[in-house]
Design a protein around this motif. Sequence first.
Motif, PDB file in Angstrom:
ATOM      1  N   ASN A  34       0.842  -1.190   0.000  1.00 28.03           N
ATOM      2  CA  ASN A  34       0.000   0.000   0.000  1.00 28.03           C
ATOM      3  C   ASN A  34       0.884   1.249   0.000  1.00 28.03           C
ATOM      4  O   ASN A  34       1.868   1.302   0.727  1.00 28.03           O
ATOM      5  CB  ASN A  34      -0.893   0.005   1.245  1.00 28.03           C
ATOM      6  N   ARG A  35       0.517   2.230  -0.785  1.00 33.31           N
ATOM      7  CA  ARG A  35       1.302   3.469  -0.854  1.00 33.31           C
ATOM      8  C   ARG A  35       1.180   4.326   0.391  1.00 33.31           C
ATOM      9  O   ARG A  35       2.101   5.015   0.753  1.00 33.31           O
ATOM     10  CB  ARG A  35       0.863   4.310  -2.053  1.00 33.31           C
ATOM     11  N   ALA A  40      -3.213  -0.747  10.156  1.00 34.18           N
ATOM     12  CA  ALA A  40      -2.470  -1.954  10.520  1.00 34.18           C
ATOM     13  C   ALA A  40      -0.958  -1.773  10.465  1.00 34.18           C
ATOM     14  O   ALA A  40      -0.225  -2.706  10.792  1.00 34.18           O
ATOM     15  CB  ALA A  40      -2.890  -3.100   9.611  1.00 34.18           C
ATOM     16  N   ASP A  41      -0.473  -0.612  10.090  1.00 35.81           N
ATOM     17  CA  ASP A  41       0.973  -0.415   9.943  1.00 35.81           C
ATOM     18  C   ASP A  41       1.766  -0.824  11.180  1.00 35.81           C
ATOM     19  O   ASP A  41       2.860  -1.374  11.064  1.00 35.81           O
ATOM     20  CB  ASP A  41       1.298   1.043   9.601  1.00 35.81           C
ATOM     21  N   ALA A  42       1.231  -0.587  12.339  1.00 33.93           N
ATOM     22  CA  ALA A  42       1.966  -0.857  13.578  1.00 33.93           C
ATOM     23  C   ALA A  42       2.066  -2.350  13.899  1.00 33.93           C
ATOM     24  O   ALA A  42       2.916  -2.747  14.696  1.00 33.93           O
ATOM     25  CB  ALA A  42       1.309  -0.128  14.747  1.00 33.93           C
ATOM     26  N   LYS A  47       5.830  -4.487   5.032  1.00 33.89           N
ATOM     27  CA  LYS A  47       5.038  -3.509   4.277  1.00 33.89           C
ATOM     28  C   LYS A  47       5.851  -3.047   3.083  1.00 33.89           C
ATOM     29  O   LYS A  47       7.009  -2.663   3.212  1.00 33.89           O
ATOM     30  CB  LYS A  47       4.648  -2.301   5.122  1.00 33.89           C
ATOM     31  N   ILE A  48       5.212  -3.108   1.932  1.00 33.33           N
ATOM     32  CA  ILE A  48       5.795  -2.569   0.705  1.00 33.33           C
ATOM     33  C   ILE A  48       5.028  -1.299   0.406  1.00 33.33           C
ATOM     34  O   ILE A  48       3.841  -1.348   0.107  1.00 33.33           O
ATOM     35  CB  ILE A  48       5.691  -3.569  -0.463  1.00 33.33           C
ATOM     36  N   ALA A  49       5.700  -0.166   0.523  1.00 26.44           N
ATOM     37  CA  ALA A  49       5.035   1.136   0.360  1.00 26.44           C
ATOM     38  C   ALA A  49       5.059   1.551  -1.109  1.00 26.44           C
ATOM     39  O   ALA A  49       5.739   2.500  -1.498  1.00 26.44           O
ATOM     40  CB  ALA A  49       5.714   2.177   1.247  1.00 26.44           C
ATOM     41  N   ILE A  55       2.983  -4.689  -8.677  1.00 22.63           N
ATOM     42  CA  ILE A  55       3.491  -5.816  -7.900  1.00 22.63           C
ATOM     43  C   ILE A  55       2.596  -7.039  -8.096  1.00 22.63           C
ATOM     44  O   ILE A  55       3.087  -8.149  -8.321  1.00 22.63           O
ATOM     45  CB  ILE A  55       3.604  -5.437  -6.409  1.00 22.63           C
ATOM     46  N   LEU A  56       1.284  -6.851  -8.036  1.00 23.57           N
ATOM     47  CA  LEU A  56       0.365  -7.971  -8.238  1.00 23.57           C
ATOM     48  C   LEU A  56       0.408  -8.477  -9.679  1.00 23.57           C
ATOM     49  O   LEU A  56       0.318  -9.684  -9.911  1.00 23.57           O
ATOM     50  CB  LEU A  56      -1.054  -7.579  -7.841  1.00 23.57           C
ATOM     51  N   SER A  57       0.590  -7.585 -10.642  1.00 20.62           N
ATOM     52  CA  SER A  57       0.723  -8.008 -12.043  1.00 20.62           C
ATOM     53  C   SER A  57       1.952  -8.889 -12.222  1.00 20.62           C
ATOM     54  O   SER A  57       1.890  -9.931 -12.888  1.00 20.62           O
ATOM     55  CB  SER A  57       0.813  -6.796 -12.971  1.00 20.62           C
TER      56      SER A  57
END
Length: 69
Positions: A34-35, A40-42, A47-49, A55-57
């Motif tokens: 997620n950009r 939920a970050d904590a 995490k891939i920002a 990425i999914l492609s």
Amino acid sequence: MHKATVFYSSFMVYSSFRFCKLAKQNGKPIMIINRGKTLADAIVDYKIARDCQPILSDLVNNLAPHLIA
């Protein structure tokens, strides 16, 4: 290992965040692509920002040949 995958959901609302909380309570690893900021970050393990679409492609393009009989 049981896994849950959530695509294109807003983790800024509690309904999605509760899946992450439940996974964490059950000792499951959590990864978010997620950009922006999420609730939920904590608690996530990874995490891939970045934007999730490329990425999914890439993931689908790399896995598809192995999944199609």
